[in-house]
Design a protein around this motif. Structure first.
Motif, PDB file in Angstrom:
ATOM      1  N   LEU A 107       0.955  -1.208   0.108  1.00  9.75           N
ATOM      2  CA  LEU A 107       0.075   0.105   0.058  1.00  9.75           C
ATOM      3  C   LEU A 107       0.872   1.144  -0.005  1.00  9.75           C
ATOM      4  O   LEU A 107       0.585   1.962  -0.809  1.00  9.75           O
ATOM      5  CB  LEU A 107      -0.871  -0.090   1.210  1.00  9.75           C
ATOM      6  N   GLU A 108       1.839   1.185   0.689  1.00  7.15           N
ATOM      7  CA  GLU A 108       2.874   2.465   0.604  1.00  7.15           C
ATOM      8  C   GLU A 108       3.552   2.584  -0.664  1.00  7.15           C
ATOM      9  O   GLU A 108       3.562   3.857  -1.224  1.00  7.15           O
ATOM     10  CB  GLU A 108       3.865   2.139   1.699  1.00  7.15           C
ATOM     11  N   GLN A 109       3.913   1.607  -1.442  1.00  5.26           N
ATOM     12  CA  GLN A 109       4.428   1.702  -2.799  1.00  5.26           C
ATOM     13  C   GLN A 109       3.341   2.277  -3.649  1.00  5.26           C
ATOM     14  O   GLN A 109       3.593   2.537  -4.644  1.00  5.26           O
ATOM     15  CB  GLN A 109       4.965   0.394  -3.114  1.00  5.26           C
ATOM     16  N   SER A 110       2.099   1.940  -3.299  1.00  4.07           N
ATOM     17  CA  SER A 110       0.940   2.509  -4.077  1.00  4.07           C
ATOM     18  C   SER A 110       0.718   3.917  -3.960  1.00  4.07           C
ATOM     19  O   SER A 110      -0.259   4.398  -4.663  1.00  4.07           O
ATOM     20  CB  SER A 110      -0.331   1.574  -4.264  1.00  4.07           C
ATOM     21  N   ALA A 111       1.613   4.539  -2.977  1.00  5.32           N
ATOM     22  CA  ALA A 111       1.158   5.886  -2.629  1.00  5.32           C
ATOM     23  C   ALA A 111      -0.452   6.301  -2.429  1.00  5.32           C
ATOM     24  O   ALA A 111      -1.111   7.062  -2.681  1.00  5.32           O
ATOM     25  CB  ALA A 111       1.371   6.812  -3.997  1.00  5.32           C
ATOM     26  N   VAL A 127      -8.466   3.181   2.873  1.00  5.61           N
ATOM     27  CA  VAL A 127      -7.358   3.864   2.291  1.00  5.61           C
ATOM     28  C   VAL A 127      -7.916   5.261   1.575  1.00  5.61           C
ATOM     29  O   VAL A 127      -9.016   5.399   1.008  1.00  5.61           O
ATOM     30  CB  VAL A 127      -6.543   3.152   1.271  1.00  5.61           C
ATOM     31  N   THR A 128      -7.150   6.151   1.407  1.00  3.47           N
ATOM     32  CA  THR A 128      -7.552   7.335   0.546  1.00  3.47           C
ATOM     33  C   THR A 128      -6.274   7.736  -0.194  1.00  3.47           C
ATOM     34  O   THR A 128      -4.898   7.160   0.121  1.00  3.47           O
ATOM     35  CB  THR A 128      -7.787   8.540   1.577  1.00  3.47           C
ATOM     36  N   GLY A 129      -6.510   8.681  -1.221  1.00  7.54           N
ATOM     37  CA  GLY A 129      -5.472   9.388  -1.750  1.00  7.54           C
ATOM     38  C   GLY A 129      -4.474  10.223  -1.100  1.00  7.54           C
ATOM     39  O   GLY A 129      -4.894  10.479   0.235  1.00  7.54           O
ATOM     40  N   THR A 130      -3.524  10.803  -1.417  1.00  3.65           N
ATOM     41  CA  THR A 130      -2.695  11.854  -0.546  1.00  3.65           C
ATOM     42  C   THR A 130      -3.595  13.116  -0.549  1.00  3.65           C
ATOM     43  O   THR A 130      -3.290  13.671   0.517  1.00  3.65           O
ATOM     44  CB  THR A 130      -1.509  12.258  -1.548  1.00  3.65           C
TER      45      THR A 130
END
Length: 816
Positions: free
Chosen positions: A766-770, A791-794
């Motif tokens: 998930l981290e690598q998927s930003a 999860v959400t986007g940045t």
């Protein structure tokens, strides 16, 4: 005769000739089952006869015989069976000659690598040993002459049988106790994923014990289907021996497909179902037989006293009325003399309900008579029949034995035709203790203790009985079960409204526990979706009780105080919505006192700070709160890689994560700016042993974030050493985007084989998927993990549909 023929005959009489003939016989696919076992016994008889005759002549021994006992004595030799042999002699030969005779028989058997159980005794010694050792006596009941003095063997058989019958009042209770101890140790064959075909309850040992009981003349076992059941178990054992090349009776998972193929069956599930059905036949016959043995022995011990009291008159068993047409007689439920099952279609269910409520067994003769003569129930059932079924299901533990008695004669399938699909159906998930049909009955048993919590206990009990009825059909068993349950509930006689409730309960029987353990309960969308599916407060009440009964009947891994507290919380929230209250929109919650303290410390030091403390749960039966896990709080400056680092450290310290929540907070700094901090709240439990010290967790977390602790390498070492069952291949992981999971975040659901570091690997992906993880909800059942990540986007918003699908695919690829 030609010289070639002479040589062949000579070779066939020796060990190499026997070995070759044995190999040819075992490789003949056309000959299997009882014919092959009998042929192998005859071939072995011929070889041993040759050995005995030559050895007796060489040693100069007369008045001796070679005797097959046990399974060999019955002529049932499996490919890797032991040879149980007794060298019987009349005592006239000296010890040296007898030893020479025995050596010339035993050593050729050992030279071929065959297992041998052997003894040398006179008839008197054999009788004395049998009198001291029950297992020896049981083996001698099947004694059969192979070679030598047939009269000597016949005399021993007669004496052993006479001893067995004379000693029955003492020996049979001992045999009963032996069978019970073995069952306690080995489990019930009809429910085990890797059953022992011989030693487990309902296996070949029990079938042999039934033969011994019959030989005592005290009682006889039900013969219907018993011979076929024994043949099924023996055939499975033969195939197991041939496919493994070993003398094993344990039907291991990795060998089931090969055994099924050797027997010409479709797959391992078909094999297990046949084995379970055979074991169920043997188990039921065992129950009935020992009940009759105990009844007869009690009657024999009481007879002299009764005769004295009654002046020599014959005692008449007392008959106590239980229900219309049903009475108790001698500890069993039987039909009243005036009962007419051919004119009373409800009599079967009335008798079953009366037996369950009284805690008494149904007489075998009653069950057989009802199966043959009872008039079919009209469809839909009359109200009395429906009420008797509910009474039967509500009786609790005693329901099980009554239900099994009805199943043994096919009565349940006649009453509920769709039951055939789940009858003896295995469940491959190791979380499940029972076959599908027994699980349904066990769920009804559990539900019976919860009926005081609901307004419609009848609907709860029926839904419990039917909730997994869709298993055995293609697709989602809950969806298939809804259709079947609707039809069955109508057949049983419920009205349209009640049929709808039962169908809803079956369709959504997993909804509460899956939502509570895998979704964010603070998200209004979660609560609204459950309220929409359930529809009413009364249905929610029933679904709550059904959820608990189902989990308790599944196995110890399926229910805990932690799961119970999560489900209760969800039910409370859904009930509020159904009562007309709008679910509260989540607001950024202010940190609690403990979290604020940790956050301030993390801001001051610039490093992770954490604490561990036990969370109390709801009160247990004794009034004391039961712990539902340990809460681990972590505060640290916001930075990438926190989730995989923290999850990896927990895995290294053997802490199982049950739930995780991550959120960012802002705190003012001393210079007037604000700093972003992450607060992580984990609910964890130690896999075994005591909890690690918080200081050690913190030190490893600091090293992981700095990069000096190679979590991937450490976990790879752990995974390489992780015990996996040989030959059991787990299905591939599956990662999906939950439809309409939340308005505030995208829900990524991961289903995978549980393993050390799984959450760490997911976090890295998930981290690598930003993407940013808002919260995680972890659920583990047996070897299967089902984890949901919000999860959400940045930008803090849910992911677009296409992007969400890409993230799910990336995570699945990382886990594959």
């Amino acid at each position: 005769m030609t010289s070639t023929e002479t040589t062949t005959e000579s070779e066939d009489s020796g060990p190499s000739g026997y070995a070759a003939a044995r190999l040819r016989l075992l490789q003949e696919k056309a000959q299997s089952g009882p014919p092959r076992r009998a042929a192998l016994a005859r071939l072995t008889d011929d070889w041993l006869t040759g050995l005995f005759t030559a050895a007796a002549e060489h040693a100069g021994v007369r008045g001796a015989a070679l005797v097959a006992v046990g399974g060999y004595g019955r002529g049932e030799l499996s490919p890797r069976s032991d040879l149980d042999l007794l060298l019987l002699h009349d005592g006239s030969a000296d010890a040296g000659a007898l030893a020479a005779l025995a050596d010339r028989i035993w050593y050729p058997v050992w030279d071929l690598g065959l297992s041998l159980d052997h003894s040398v005794r006179t008839p008197g010694e054999a009788r004395r040993t049998a009198g001291e050792d029950l297992k020896v006596q049981l083996g001698l009941l099947d004694a059969r002459a192979v070679a030598g003095d047939l009269g000597l063997v016949a005399g021993l058989r007669t004496a052993i049988l006479a001893d067995w019958r004379n000693q029955a009042p003492r020996r049979l209770p001992a045999l009963d106790e032996l069978c019970r101890e073995r069952a306690e140790r080995m489990g019930e064959l009809q429910f085990l994923l890797e059953p022992d075909l011989k030693e487990a309850r309902g296996g070949l040992r029990d079938a042999t014990a039934l033969r011994a009981v019959a030989a005592s003349w005290v009682a006889d076992a039900p013969r219907e289907g018993l011979a076929e059941a024994r043949r099924t178990l023996l055939d499975a054992r033969d195939a197991l021996h041939l496919t493994t090349g070993r003398a094993t009776d344990r039907l291991a998972l990795q060998e089931q497909d090969q055994v099924a193929e050797a027997l010409g069956l479709l797959d391992a599930d078909v094999l297990l179902r046949q084995v379970y059905e055979a074991a169920r036949t043997v188990s039921y016959a065992t129950d009935v037989t020992w009940r009759e043995v105990n009844r007869v022995l009690r009657a024999r011990s009481a007879r002299p006293r009764l005769r004295a009291m009654l002046g020599g008159g014959k005692a008449v068993p007392e008959r106590t009325p239980l229900a219309d047409g049903v009475v108790e007689a001698d500890g069993e439920v039987v039909l009243a003399r005036a009962a007419r099952p051919e004119k009373d279609p409800v009599l079967t269910l009335r008798a079953a309900a009366a037996a369950a409520e009284s805690g008494l067994p149904l007489s075998r003769h009653l069950v057989r008579h009802l199966a043959a003569a009872a008039r079919p129930l009209p469809v839909p059932w009359p109200a009395e029949a429906r009420e008797e079924l509910v009474t039967l299901l509500g009786a609790g533990e005693s329901t099980v034995g009554v239900w099994e008695a009805l199943e043994s004669e096919g009565i349940i399938t006649r009453l509920l035709p769709d039951w055939e699909r789940v009858h003896c159906r295995p469940q491959r998930n190791p979380v499940h203790t029972w076959t599908v049909d027994r699980h349904l009955v066990e769920t009804a048993v559990r539900a019976a203790s919860l009926t005081r919590r609901v307004h419609r206990p009848d609907l709860l009990l029926i839904a419990a009985l039917l909730h997994d009825i869709g298993k055995g059909w293609p697709g989602d068993h809950s969806a298939a079960g809804e259709v079947i349950a609707r039809d069955m509930a109508a057949r049983i006689g419920f009205d349209k409204h009640d049929v709808g409730i039962v169908a809803t309960l079956v369709r959504h029987h997993l909804l509460l526990v899956e939502t509570a353990t895998r979704r964010d309960l603070d998200d209004p969308a979660t609560v609204r979706s459950v309220a929409t599916a359930v529809g009413s407060a009364s249905t929610l009440e029933l679904l709550h009780a059904l959820t608990e009964a189902d989990a308790l009947a599944t196995g110890p891994a399926a229910w805990s105080s932690w799961r119970a507290s999560l489900v209760a919380d969800l039910v409370k929230r859904v009930a509020a919505v159904l009562a007309g209250e709008a679910p509260q929109e989540p607001e950024p919650a202010a940190p609690g006192a403990e979290q604020e303290r940790l956050a301030i410390e993390a801001l001051r030091t610039g490093e992770p700070v954490l604490s561990l403390h036990t969370q109390p749960g709801p009160p247990a039966d004794d009034g004391e709160p039961e712990p539902v896990g340990v809460e681990l709080l972590i505060a640290l400056p916001d930075r990438p890689g926190v989730l995989p680092a923290a999850a990896g450290v927990l895995a290294l310290h053997r802490l199982t994560v049950r739930a995780a929540e991550l959120r960012a907070v802002e705190l003012p700094t001393e210079v007037g700016d604000s700093a972003d901090l992450l607060l992580l709240s984990w609910r964890v439990a130690a896999e075994y042993g005591s909890l690690p010290q918080a200081a050690r967790l913190r030190a490893d977390l600091v090293r992981a974030l700095e990069g000096s602790l190679d979590i991937r390498a450490r976990l790879a070492e752990r995974e390489a050493a992780y015990p996996r069952r040989r030959g059991v291949k787990a299905p591939p992981p599956r990662v999906t985007v939950a439809a309409a999971g939340s308005r505030l975040a995208t829900v990524i659901e991961v289903r995978a084989q549980d393993a050390p570091g799984l959450l760490h690997r997911i976090g890295r992906a998930l981290e690598q998927s930003a993407v940013r993880v808002r919260s995680a909800h972890v659920s583990t059942l047996g070897a299967n993990a089902v984890d949901a990540f919000y999860v959400t986007g940045t930008d803090g918003e849910p992911l677009p549909e296409v992007r969400a699908a890409e993230v799910a695919k990336e995570v699945e690829k990382a886990l594959g």
